[in-house]
Design a protein around this motif. Sequence first.
Motif, mmCIF file in Angstrom:
data_model
loop_
_atom_site.group_PDB
_atom_site.id
_atom_site.type_symbol
_atom_site.label_atom_id
_atom_site.label_comp_id
_atom_site.label_asym_id
_atom_site.label_seq_id
_atom_site.Cartn_x
_atom_site.Cartn_y
_atom_site.Cartn_z
ATOM 1 N N LEU A 54 -38.027 15.048 26.372
ATOM 2 C CA LEU A 54 -39.157 15.895 26.766
ATOM 3 C C LEU A 54 -38.796 17.375 26.701
ATOM 4 O O LEU A 54 -39.582 18.206 26.226
ATOM 5 C CB LEU A 54 -39.615 15.527 28.183
ATOM 6 N N MET A 55 -37.599 17.727 27.157
ATOM 7 C CA MET A 55 -37.170 19.127 27.120
ATOM 8 C C MET A 55 -36.975 19.615 25.689
ATOM 9 O O MET A 55 -37.364 20.734 25.344
ATOM 10 C CB MET A 55 -35.883 19.301 27.935
ATOM 11 N N LEU A 56 -36.391 18.776 24.855
ATOM 12 C CA LEU A 56 -36.200 19.169 23.463
ATOM 13 C C LEU A 56 -37.526 19.263 22.721
ATOM 14 O O LEU A 56 -37.694 20.110 21.836
ATOM 15 C CB LEU A 56 -35.272 18.164 22.768
ATOM 16 N N SER A 57 -38.487 18.434 23.081
ATOM 17 C CA SER A 57 -39.817 18.525 22.480
ATOM 18 C C SER A 57 -40.457 19.872 22.795
ATOM 19 O O SER A 57 -41.071 20.505 21.924
ATOM 20 C CB SER A 57 -40.717 17.391 22.994
ATOM 21 N N ALA A 58 -40.285 20.326 24.043
ATOM 22 C CA ALA A 58 -40.808 21.636 24.416
ATOM 23 C C ALA A 58 -40.109 22.748 23.644
ATOM 24 O O ALA A 58 -40.728 23.747 23.251
ATOM 25 C CB ALA A 58 -40.642 21.851 25.924
ATOM 26 N N ARG A 99 -41.666 23.043 20.194
ATOM 27 C CA ARG A 99 -42.957 23.739 20.232
ATOM 28 C C ARG A 99 -42.775 25.240 20.432
ATOM 29 O O ARG A 99 -43.483 26.058 19.831
ATOM 30 C CB ARG A 99 -43.842 23.146 21.332
ATOM 31 N N ALA A 100 -41.814 25.617 21.281
ATOM 32 C CA ALA A 100 -41.569 27.045 21.532
ATOM 33 C C ALA A 100 -41.053 27.740 20.277
ATOM 34 O O ALA A 100 -41.532 28.826 19.912
ATOM 35 C CB ALA A 100 -40.565 27.205 22.679
ATOM 36 N N LEU A 101 -40.078 27.124 19.611
ATOM 37 C CA LEU A 101 -39.540 27.722 18.382
ATOM 38 C C LEU A 101 -40.604 27.794 17.295
ATOM 39 O O LEU A 101 -40.718 28.790 16.572
ATOM 40 C CB LEU A 101 -38.345 26.908 17.890
ATOM 41 N N GLY A 102 -41.390 26.743 17.180
ATOM 42 C CA GLY A 102 -42.415 26.717 16.149
ATOM 43 C C GLY A 102 -43.489 27.766 16.329
ATOM 44 O O GLY A 102 -44.137 28.172 15.365
ATOM 45 N N ILE A 146 -39.680 10.628 14.441
ATOM 46 C CA ILE A 146 -40.142 11.985 14.737
ATOM 47 C C ILE A 146 -40.961 11.997 16.023
ATOM 48 O O ILE A 146 -42.062 11.458 16.084
ATOM 49 C CB ILE A 146 -40.949 12.579 13.576
ATOM 50 N N ALA A 147 -40.390 12.637 17.055
ATOM 51 C CA ALA A 147 -41.050 12.733 18.357
ATOM 52 C C ALA A 147 -41.844 14.025 18.500
ATOM 53 O O ALA A 147 -42.819 14.090 19.251
ATOM 54 C CB ALA A 147 -40.013 12.634 19.474
#
Length: 233
Positions: free
Chosen positions: A15-19, A22-25, A46-47
């Motif tokens: 969950l943290m890496l998913s965030a 999104r932030a980097l993107g 792909i999560a």
Amino acid sequence: MNVSDEQSYTEDMILMLSATVRALGSVLAGNAEIVLHDLRNPIFSIAEIANANVTGRKKGDSVLAGMRTDRAFISAMENKNEPVSLLLDYETFTRDGKALRSSTALYRDRTGKPYAALCINVDNSGIDEALRLLQSLAGIRPDVMPAIHEDDSSEASHDNIEDLMRDIISTTTALSSGSSRADTKRANLMAVKNMQEKGVFLIKGGVEKAAAALGVTRYTIYNYLDELKSGDE
């Protein structure tokens, strides 16, 4: 830590890496894809993904080259002692054969089992297209343009653009040479118009170089551009 705690830990990390993806993107250029793989489900790994246009993939898709052939995963899985393994700046390919620059961080749980991979895939083909456009604007054939190799420095790339600008300016300033003093402004305006059409002023330092070539100040170049914009030549 029991099995349930380990599963909860890895789930929180996903969950943290998913965030993070999104932030980097939200700030990186559109040619840089950021993708998070949940290796607990390798076939549909792909999560999270940002700038998916680079490879055309989506959530639920898998690794580009497949788990058994992807260089990052082969290398990272050989080292089972580190919680995070890195493989930086290597070449991968999209499914239609387009080359990408990639980097991968592979994460392991406390038992040494990989559970997540954060990958960045960069498509630099737009740079090549921009160079071809500049060649076309300058009337330079691709076969006479100095090649830029992967191991060339950024200074070499800068020099090629400088050479390209000099070629454009030297061609267009010929319009103002040999003119009488009374016609100098008219000739300069024609030269500036040609430079503008060839994209000289879209490149950093273009105004200053045009001013030096015509023997005027950069403020004069701006005045010429204003006159051209208003149609008062």
